[in-house]
Design an enzyme around this catalytic site. Structure first.
Site, mmCIF file in Angstrom:
data_model
loop_
_atom_site.group_PDB
_atom_site.id
_atom_site.type_symbol
_atom_site.label_atom_id
_atom_site.label_comp_id
_atom_site.label_asym_id
_atom_site.label_seq_id
_atom_site.Cartn_x
_atom_site.Cartn_y
_atom_site.Cartn_z
ATOM 1 N N GLY A 24 0.592 -1.452 -0.186
ATOM 2 C CA GLY A 24 -0.233 -0.404 -0.265
ATOM 3 C C GLY A 24 0.991 0.867 -0.227
ATOM 4 O O GLY A 24 0.368 1.966 -0.135
ATOM 5 N N ASN B 268 -4.852 0.091 4.544
ATOM 6 C CA ASN B 268 -5.226 1.539 4.562
ATOM 7 C C ASN B 268 -5.038 2.366 3.290
ATOM 8 O O ASN B 268 -4.329 1.345 2.219
ATOM 9 C CB ASN B 268 -3.614 3.089 5.125
ATOM 10 C CG ASN B 268 -2.464 2.112 4.540
ATOM 11 O OD1 ASN B 268 -1.422 1.413 4.467
ATOM 12 N ND2 ASN B 268 -1.397 3.376 3.554
ATOM 13 N N ASP C 40 -2.968 6.109 8.230
ATOM 14 C CA ASP C 40 -1.995 5.688 8.478
ATOM 15 C C ASP C 40 -3.302 4.036 9.252
ATOM 16 O O ASP C 40 -2.351 3.151 9.445
ATOM 17 C CB ASP C 40 -0.632 5.062 7.550
ATOM 18 C CG ASP C 40 -0.311 4.583 7.394
ATOM 19 O OD1 ASP C 40 -0.697 3.276 6.916
ATOM 20 O OD2 ASP C 40 0.856 3.570 7.716
ATOM 21 N N ASP D 132 -4.286 1.153 8.912
ATOM 22 C CA ASP D 132 -5.217 0.374 8.637
ATOM 23 C C ASP D 132 -5.416 -0.702 8.943
ATOM 24 O O ASP D 132 -4.888 -0.833 9.989
ATOM 25 C CB ASP D 132 -3.752 -0.167 6.921
ATOM 26 C CG ASP D 132 -2.884 -0.116 7.668
ATOM 27 O OD1 ASP D 132 -2.156 -1.072 6.510
ATOM 28 O OD2 ASP D 132 -2.233 -0.298 8.886
#
Lengths: 259, 581
Positions: free
Chosen positions: B188, B265, B308, B310
């Site tokens: 990601g 994320n 961020d 995630d």
């Protein structure tokens, strides 16, 4: 002068070896162009910050602020390290273009040079006299083989602190004192009192240097009292030293780079 | 009892009676607690063991049985499998080591040669294996899935899952069930478009694939909204590199025929302005039909994420009594700092409650959507980028009915987004992060430049102290979301948790202590300094009647057990284990 961002943008996507032959400067912070450093700050934030941290000391054993690198001395070597990475150790290769590579190296060379504070440079020799004389810094601190062991040894403080940090420490130590350097007061279960400063701490133990510099390791379960002072023991030198004296003292501290 | 003990000693001199791990064994993994057959211990990812030889009463006698030292450098995040006395563990970058689980001596090592194009963010890790039949499955850093014979260590097939030079990688342990093996893609931070894919376990042929970022025309794509003129840099095709990595293994409910995964994320991580919309299915839990990979439901924990956060956590499944009625539940201690309970049949939001300090949101609306409160410039966001918890596995004990979570408490950070253009294979973060260590007299103000918790720790020295955050083990009651107890640590933790049927809890932390807690009270019962950061999920297993606890610290894998004399008394004092019958 280093290669500016605008000029180096024309060299987009040149291989590392080609980049290194562009007459790039070799390591003195002042040799790099402000535009490259500013561009490099963004490249660093995008690519490096995640592991190395904003201060450059995020990976244990690697501290960019010192200006020393484990696997590189020259800018060409730095570019090789960044471009190839250490994939098996977790550092990926960064295929940066020339502008980004130039910028990030300029930034790395200046990472401890950006927080300059507000006091202009003074005379380091005069600063040593302030340090050892009027400032009475050695009554708590130590540099090489001189001084007390009550407060942290400053022999390499110029390699690990920016000018701005040192200035704030002198003017307002209460706001700038790092948590690890707060004084601790301990009373053991047997009733022995120890004043000192922490070197390391975990959930169960604490390692410290006492007022005589002796290394002490204690299990917290053996302590009757363990107090970490929230007040800085260091006085403020605002008003105690003139602006010129502060400038000289600061310049002296920045020359202390360790061995 | 003594006669059985002698018999066990005799058996240990011969062989471990390895048998094939069919799907029926994986379905009933809890019935063979001597083994650790899947990444999460079972398909519900409880990270729990039915073993009882080591107890709160005798754990003080726990001692080192053996050490295996990996010859490689870097962090070691793998969770071993144990099958009938054989331990299978991955070591970086993509080796499989088969060893005697009672001694740590090695049978064979399979080495996978990654392509030179490997592009991996945040550590070239591998988190483990799946086994089905006589075959081990491993994802690789260059985004392949390989099948290896569990007896010989020979490669059976090798399937490319995605293109590594674009930043795709596989770091999680695969999930195998029925005739298929599932993996998700990482990457990601390099602007990938994530997916979860199922492969035929025998042939390696792709069976289905679910993209975590929906394409135009697919449901959910409307959450990748059009750019608004004059709103600053915006990417009209943001979905193409919208992230949605899958970093950790999913769970599986065979009755519902659903497999559950946490989605990572959104890309770019920090500059939300250039990708308007909620950005599905990033930061979400997804429930996929195990036959087809079709999305059955989703719940997005962090819409339009800019931190961020995630959902890189293992979905923990359990059947709970929810306000008087049985509910097939899913529990989730998310990186965004909230503990959630969802109905895993429907995705319905049942509970959301912060388990650490949270200020990026102020609460939930009636549909379980967080009410976001982005902090003004100069003010820290809680939790920080590493979140309230992260990839390491929590544990759920069916005995205590508590969810055990390794957490990072009281860590805040400054976040700032900056526009970033996508370039293949390059970092795609789009922002700045800065540490925040509060002043003792003024907690809203930072100490400039003070050392903060590093994202990685490779040494034994704390120069950051706990002033900028610390770790804790939390025992959360899923019915209320409130911690039943809390074990505070001085440093943070990247270590998962295993609990046992004797109500012990094993975990570690960055300080390097392997520690045993009482799962009912949180009291510390035993600890050992292993000398390096622990970055994995401890497990427990037994071989020939002797229970072991295995955990990694630094480059070493340690196995602890009770001394033989203690085992003798443990056998005399406790009912025989199912495995001995």
């Amino acid at each position: 002068m280093g290669i500016s961002v605008l000029a180096s943008a024309a060299l987009f996507a040149l291989p590392i070896s080609a980049w290194a032959q562009q007459g790039a400067p070799q390591g003195h912070p002042e040799d790099y162009a402000a535009a490259d450093i500013a561009h490099g700050a963004r490249v660093y934030a995008e690519n490096c910050d995640r592991c190395h941290g904003a201060d450059g000391a995020g990976v244990s054993g690697v501290d960019f602020r010192t200006g020393k690198f484990r696997n590189a001395d020259t800018d060409r070597q730095l570019a090789m390290v960044i471009g190839r990475g250490f994939p098996t150790a977790g550092m990926p290769a960064f295929a940066l273009d020339t502008a980004d590579m130039t910028g990030v190296i300029a930034y790395l060379r200046n990472i401890n040079n950006l927080d300059r504070g507000s006091i202009p440079a003074g005379d380091a020799d005069r600063g040593r006299l302030v340090f050892e004389g009027k400032g009475a810094c050695l009554s708590c601190h130590r540099v090489k083989d001189k001084g007390s062991r009550q407060a942290p040894d400053l022999s390499d403080i110029g390699a690990t602190r920016s000018a701005g940090t040192l200035e704030r420490s002198l003017i307002n130590p209460q706001e700038q004192l790092f948590p690890i350097n707060r004084a601790v007061h301990i009373v053991t279960r047997e009733g022995t009192a120890i004043n000192g400063r922490r070197l390391n701490e975990d959930t169960y133990t604490v390692q410290l240097a006492d007022e005589d510099g002796r290394l002490v390791s204690l299990s917290k379960s053996d302590l009757r009292q363990y107090t970490i002072s929230t007040k800085a023991a260091m006085p403020s030198f605002k008003g105690e030293l003139t602006r010129d004296e502060l400038a000289d003292l600061l310049s002296y501290l920045l020359t202390l780079k360790g061995q | 009892m003594p006669r059985r003990y002698l018999l066990l000693l005799t058996l240990s001199l011969v062989c471990y009676g390895q048998t094939t791990v069919g799907y029926d064994r994986l379905l009933n993994a809890a019935k063979e607690p001597q083994n650790w057959l899947t990444y999460g211990g079972d398909y519900f990812s409880h990270h729990y063991s039915g073993l009882t030889q080591i107890t709160p009463a005798n754990v003080k006698a726990l001692n080192l049985a053996w050490v295996y030292q990996s010859p490689l450098t870097g962090s070691w995040e793998s969770t071993p499998l144990v099958v009938d006395g054989i331990m299978y563990v991955t070591q970086r970058p993509n080796d499989i080591v088969a060893m005697d689980a009672a001694t740590g001596r090695v049978f064979w090592i399979y080495h996978y040669e990654n392509a030179k194009t490997v592009t991996v963010c945040c550590g070239a890790n591998n988190r483990g294996l799946a086994i089905l039949g006589d075959t081990l499955y491993m994802g690789t850093l260059d985004a392949h899935l390989v099948a290896v014979n569990a007896r010989s260590g020979m490669l059976l097939w090798n399937t490319k899952v995605a293109e590594s030079k674009s930043g795709y990688s596989i770091t999680l342990a695969p999930l195998a069930f029925r005739d298929r093996v599932l993996v998700g893609l990482g990457g990601g931070e390099y602007g990938i478009r994530g997916s979860i894919a199922a492969f035929n376990a025998r042939t390696g042929k792709e069976v289905w694939r679910f993209y975590t970022i929906p394409a135009p025309g697919e449901p959910g794509h409307e959450t990748w909204e059009d750019c608004k003129p004059g709103a600053g840099y915006c990417d009209p095709e943001a979905w193409k590199h919208g992230g949605g990595s899958v970093w950790v293994t999913g769970s599986y409910d065979p009755e519902l025929n659903l497999t559950y995964w946490g989605i990572g994320n959104v890309g770019p991580d920090y500059n939300a302005d250039q990708r308007p919309g909620a950005n599905l299915y990033t930061g979400s839990a997804v429930a996929l039909d195990a036959d087809t990979g079709k999305l059955r439901w989703h719940y997005q924990f962090t819409p339009h994420d800019r931190y961020d956060f995630d959902s890189v956590q293992v979905p923990v499944l359990a059947d709970l009594n929810w306000k008087g009625a049985p509910v097939k539940a899913m529990m989730w201690a998310n990186r965004n700092g909230n503990f959630y309970v969802l109905d895993r049949a429907t995705g319905k939001f049942l509970l959301g409650k912060p388990f650490v300090k949270v200020n990026w949101m102020s609460g939930f609306d009636q549909n379980g959507v967080p009410i976001q409160t982005p902090q003004p410039p100069g003010m820290p966001t809680y939790p920080a980028v590493q979140g309230g918890s992260n990839w390491y596995s929590p544990s759920f004990s069916p005995r205590t009915k508590l969810m055990y979570v390794s957490s990072w408490e009281d860590q805040g950070q400054y976040f700032a987004g900056t526009p970033v253009e996508y370039k293949e294979g390059l970092s795609f973060g789009g922002g700045n992060l800065a540490p925040f260590v509060p002043q003792p007299d003024n907690p809203a103000k930072a100490i400039p430049g003070a050392p903060a918790i590093p994202n990685l720790r490779r040494g034994p020295i704390n120069n950051w102290t706990d002033a900028g955050g610390h770790g804790a083990v939390l025992a959360i009651d899923p019915l209320t979301g409130a911690p039943r107890w809390r074990f505070k640590m001085y440093d943070v933790t990247d270590t998962g948790i295993v609990t046992t049927a004797s109500d012990l809890l094993f975990t570690g932390g960055r300080e390097g202590y392997l520690q045993a807690l009482d799962a009912r009270t949180g009291a510390l019962l035993w600890r050992r300094n292993l000398g390096a950061q622990m970055l994995n999920n401890p497990i427990t297993y037994s071989v020939n009647g002797r229970q072991y606890v295995a955990a990694m610290a630094g480059l070493s894998l340690f196995a602890f057990a009770l001394p033989d004399r203690s085992i003798f008394f443990a056998i005399a004092a406790t009912p025989p284990l199912a495995a001995w019958e």
